[in-house]
Motif scaffolding. Structure first.
Motif, PDB file in Angstrom:
ATOM      1  N   GLY A 172       8.220   9.512   3.513  1.00 50.99           N
ATOM      2  CA  GLY A 172       7.917   8.218   2.822  1.00 50.99           C
ATOM      3  C   GLY A 172       7.414   7.172   3.940  1.00 50.99           C
ATOM      4  O   GLY A 172       6.704   6.150   3.700  1.00 50.99           O
ATOM      5  N   VAL A 173       7.873   7.540   5.293  1.00 50.56           N
ATOM      6  CA  VAL A 173       7.374   6.446   6.400  1.00 50.56           C
ATOM      7  C   VAL A 173       5.868   6.466   6.386  1.00 50.56           C
ATOM      8  O   VAL A 173       5.149   5.155   6.689  1.00 50.56           O
ATOM      9  N   PRO A 174       5.261   7.659   6.404  1.00 46.59           N
ATOM     10  CA  PRO A 174       3.804   7.609   6.643  1.00 46.59           C
ATOM     11  C   PRO A 174       2.904   6.916   5.700  1.00 46.59           C
ATOM     12  O   PRO A 174       2.080   5.920   6.194  1.00 46.59           O
ATOM     13  N   ALA A 175       3.115   6.804   4.547  1.00 43.76           N
ATOM     14  CA  ALA A 175       2.607   5.961   3.234  1.00 43.76           C
ATOM     15  C   ALA A 175       2.743   4.607   3.470  1.00 43.76           C
ATOM     16  O   ALA A 175       2.042   3.827   3.189  1.00 43.76           O
ATOM     17  N   VAL A 176       4.120   4.111   4.004  1.00 44.63           N
ATOM     18  CA  VAL A 176       4.466   2.904   3.949  1.00 44.63           C
ATOM     19  C   VAL A 176       3.563   2.053   5.248  1.00 44.63           C
ATOM     20  O   VAL A 176       2.921   1.064   5.283  1.00 44.63           O
ATOM     21  N   ASN A 177       3.679   3.009   6.162  1.00 45.60           N
ATOM     22  CA  ASN A 177       2.711   2.565   7.639  1.00 45.60           C
ATOM     23  C   ASN A 177       1.298   2.271   7.251  1.00 45.60           C
ATOM     24  O   ASN A 177       0.861   1.247   7.635  1.00 45.60           O
ATOM     25  N   ILE A 178       0.909   3.280   6.496  1.00 45.21           N
ATOM     26  CA  ILE A 178      -0.633   3.157   6.177  1.00 45.21           C
ATOM     27  C   ILE A 178      -0.832   1.700   5.340  1.00 45.21           C
ATOM     28  O   ILE A 178      -1.703   1.032   5.337  1.00 45.21           O
ATOM     29  N   LYS A 179       0.062   1.662   4.073  1.00 45.56           N
ATOM     30  CA  LYS A 179       0.101   0.633   3.241  1.00 45.56           C
ATOM     31  C   LYS A 179       0.154  -0.823   4.127  1.00 45.56           C
ATOM     32  O   LYS A 179      -0.686  -1.727   3.975  1.00 45.56           O
ATOM     33  N   ALA A 180       0.993  -0.774   5.006  1.00 48.77           N
ATOM     34  CA  ALA A 180       1.098  -1.891   5.674  1.00 48.77           C
ATOM     35  C   ALA A 180      -0.059  -2.293   6.474  1.00 48.77           C
ATOM     36  O   ALA A 180      -0.375  -3.650   6.717  1.00 48.77           O
ATOM     37  N   VAL A 181      -0.877  -1.593   7.123  1.00 44.69           N
ATOM     38  CA  VAL A 181      -2.148  -1.906   7.625  1.00 44.69           C
ATOM     39  C   VAL A 181      -3.125  -2.319   6.813  1.00 44.69           C
ATOM     40  O   VAL A 181      -3.671  -3.409   6.972  1.00 44.69           O
ATOM     41  N   LEU A 182      -3.301  -1.622   5.689  1.00 48.02           N
ATOM     42  CA  LEU A 182      -4.085  -2.181   4.556  1.00 48.02           C
ATOM     43  C   LEU A 182      -3.722  -3.577   4.173  1.00 48.02           C
ATOM     44  O   LEU A 182      -4.947  -4.287   4.076  1.00 48.02           O
ATOM     45  N   ALA A 183      -2.459  -4.184   4.091  1.00 45.25           N
ATOM     46  CA  ALA A 183      -2.026  -4.985   3.575  1.00 45.25           C
ATOM     47  C   ALA A 183      -2.537  -6.191   4.664  1.00 45.25           C
ATOM     48  O   ALA A 183      -2.268  -7.437   4.152  1.00 45.25           O
ATOM     49  N   ASN A 184      -2.790  -5.909   5.872  1.00 45.76           N
ATOM     50  CA  ASN A 184      -3.223  -6.899   6.869  1.00 45.76           C
ATOM     51  C   ASN A 184      -4.724  -6.929   6.806  1.00 45.76           C
ATOM     52  O   ASN A 184      -5.370  -7.409   7.763  1.00 45.76           O
ATOM     53  N   ASN A 185      -5.350  -6.562   5.738  1.00 42.66           N
ATOM     54  CA  ASN A 185      -6.625  -6.498   5.659  1.00 42.66           C
ATOM     55  C   ASN A 185      -7.392  -5.759   6.661  1.00 42.66           C
ATOM     56  O   ASN A 185      -8.577  -6.170   7.231  1.00 42.66           O
TER      57      ASN A 185
END
Length: 621
Positions: A172-185
């Protein structure tokens, strides 16, 4: 790209040695609470221009990908949504001799813009649009760096490539890390390595034959040995969002650089969010290497404060749809509604492109003010003169137009337009987005339309067409005139007619058929009049035995041939390698412009070396 083992090892080392992406506090929690996110609103790429986002034969996917990440950063930080030049990197990276078409990675990209050239250029600067599509992998760039217009430009104050942590992580951590980068535009660069030809064939089939709702999971090929079946290679693309609705609907949205098509109008595909982030391949030394790498580039721009911007609106919408553009001081062409930043304060001259069927607006002098956006408007006037180059005109879809002297003016605004045309049996044409389209399957057949079972002798016939698709570079796209559409042979060829064709790799050719026997009149000839992977207008005028041929308003050949005196007109796509043919308009007048009957003066008669048989694909020279 299909890198050698040493190059592949260099990229692997760069990935392992890249700094870990720093994720701002709170972004992981924010991302976990969102069911979807898209950065495409901050991208300049959309369904109207995605066909130009096509690397074609050049292995510079990594430049396309990281340039697109920078475009999103420019929009997010400066509110400027504009395509940036891929060609500027290719041409200027060590003066074009470093061979961007040979592959690379985000570290190399970021190093160039921080250590060598501290600015990025708009796609629409002079000579800044992509030109290396037909550069063979590992050949030098086709365009000198000095040929690209350097104004306006966006200053790069910093650019850093970093690794998003996905390997060896808790579930679950890889997906959360990628999502967090995307959330930062910030978009995420996705580097996919498939070790075998079989795996690549599966991905090609997925891309070519499925739509944007289908899902692909490269992790299924984990454990394969690189090159074990003679294949293997890497490809970079850009994650621009995600869909995470429930346990069975979890996907990354990935933007590719293979253009667009009917099945992929946005140029994207879905990557399984549940992929094996620890998937690996075995290299030549027996070591396991990451199959899937996830990067991001953190880029900061500054816009000089002593400059201004210009926004130009073009009217009517139909003129914009047909390719109307504007330019400042003779620079690169801009689309209507585009804002050009970085202009020096003072007077500038705005001029407008010529499009067939319209009167071009007069040039305007505008005054740009420091720190402000100046607005201007220009209107194209519709021209209906029979002697004009008859391309798209704002008239309804009709069979006969009196002003066109018993000809026709067809615009494919709805499906009823196809009622005036006879389709052959090999493929179904459809009408969407204001044009008729047909998509190939690499069948080796010809897909064609014949107009209304009506014959024409003296004619001025033009068709506006566009061929897209990653495998459609050399396939021919054609118009028929003075033809007989039936009976057709087993491949879909007409029984008779003159056939004028072009290909996206820059060649045109002219053939004629009599009783299904094909004769070359003009062998494959290269011309700069063709616009690759974009709209082209094929036009022919015929009066008696005099025939003239035009591409985008440029006369490319004239000849004398009295074999066929009358017949049908039509449109055709060669389906040797797939792709999509779009037809925006088809126009015919039986009144010729002055001087059109003097064909044969420039290049009389058929060219020497006349091979028999009609080609489906342009041959490289």
């Amino acid at each position: 790209m299909h890198p050698d083992p040493e190059t592949l090892q260099e990229w692997n080392d760069n990935y392992k040695n890249a700094p870990s992406t720093k994720i701002k506090p709170g972004l992981r929690a924010l991302a976990e609470g969102q069911s979807s996110l898209s950065l495409m609103a901050k991208s300049p790429w959309n369904t109207s221009n995605i066909y130009q986002r096509n690397q074609i034969g050049c292995g510079d996917c990594w430049v396309w990908t990281n340039t697109a990440a920078a475009e999103i950063a420019l929009s997010a930080s400066q509110n400027i949504t504009q395509r940036l030049s891929v060609q500027a990197f290719n041409s200027c990276w060590l003066n074009g001799k470093k061979r961007a078409c040979c592959g690379g990675d985000p570290t190399t990209f970021a190093n160039f813009y921080t250590a060598m050239q501290q600015y990025m250029l708009p796609w629409l600067n002079a000579n800044a649009k992509f030109a290396d599509g037909f550069v063979s992998p590992c050949d030098t760039s086709s365009l000198a760096c000095s040929a690209i217009g350097a104004s306006p430009q966006y200053i790069v104050t910093s650019m850093t490539a970093s690794r998003v942590e996905t390997a060896n992580q808790t579930s679950g951590v890889p997906a959360v890390n990628i999502k967090a980068v995307l959330a930062n535009n910030q978009a995420v660069t996705y580097a996919m390595t498939l070790a075998t030809k079989a795996a690549w064939d599966a991905f090609y089939d997925f891309w070519d034959n499925q739509d944007e709702t289908a899902v692909f999971d490269p992790g299924q090929y984990s454990g394969q040995t690189y090159g074990s079946d003679g294949g293997g290679g890497g490809h970079e693309m850009l994650i621009v969002g995600y869909i995470d609705l429930d346990a069975t609907h979890r996907y990354w949205v990935v933007l590719n650089s293979w253009g667009g098509s009917t099945n992929r109008p946005n140029g994207v595909w879905l990557l399984n969010m549940e992929t094996n982030y620890d998937a690996y391949y075995v290299d030549k030394s027996g070591n396991n290497q990451n199959m899937q790498g996830f990067w991001t580039i953190d880029v900061a721009f500054s816009i000089p404060t002593d400059v201004g911007s210009l926004d130009v609106t073009l009217q009517p919408a139909s003129a914009v749809d047909r390719g109307a553009k504007w330019q400042v001081d003779g620079g690169g062409w801009q689309a209507g509604g585009t804002t050009m930043a970085g202009l020096s304060p003072g007077s500038h001259t705005v001029s407008f492109s010529s499009i067939s069927g319209y009167t071009t607006p007069a040039s305007q002098t505008v005054t740009v003010s420091q720190g402000a956006t100046t607005s201007a408007t220009a209107a194209y006037a519709l021209g209906m003169n029979a002697g004009a180059v008859l391309t798209p005109l704002d008239v309804p879809t009709v069979t006969d137009v009196p002003g066109f002297n018993a000809g026709f003016a067809e615009q494919f605004t709805d499906a009823s337009a196809l009622d005036h045309w006879t389709q052959n049996s090999f493929a179904a044409w459809s009408v969407t987005n204001g044009y008729a389209s047909v998509t190939g399957t690499s069948s080796g057949n010809y897909f064609n339309l014949a107009y209304a079972d009506k014959d024409f002798s003296t004619l001025d016939y033009s068709v506006r067409i566009r061929r897209t698709g990653k495998n459609a570079d050399a396939d021919f796209n054609a118009i028929y005139f003075r033809g007989t559409s039936t009976p057709q042979d087993s491949y879909g060829d007409w029984n008779a007619g003159y056939w004028f064709a072009y290909s996206n790799n820059g060649y045109f050719t002219i053939y004629k058929a009599q009783n299904a026997a094909w004769t070359c009149l003009v062998n494959q000839t290269q011309t700069s009049a063709i616009v690759p992977i974009d709209w082209n207008v094929l036009r022919v005028t015929a009066s008696g035995s005099s025939l003239q041929f035009f591409i985008n308003g440029t006369s490319v050949y004239s000849l004398t041939d009295a074999t066929l005196s009358s017949g049908q007109v039509g449109i055709e796509m060669s389906d040797a390698d797939g792709g999509t043919l779009d037809v925006a308009s088809a126009m015919l007048s039986t009144a010729l412009p002055a001087g059109a009957s003097s064909a044969g003066a420039d290049q009389p008669g058929p060219s020497p070396a006349t091979p028999q048989g009609k080609p489906g694909t342009a041959q490289a020279r």
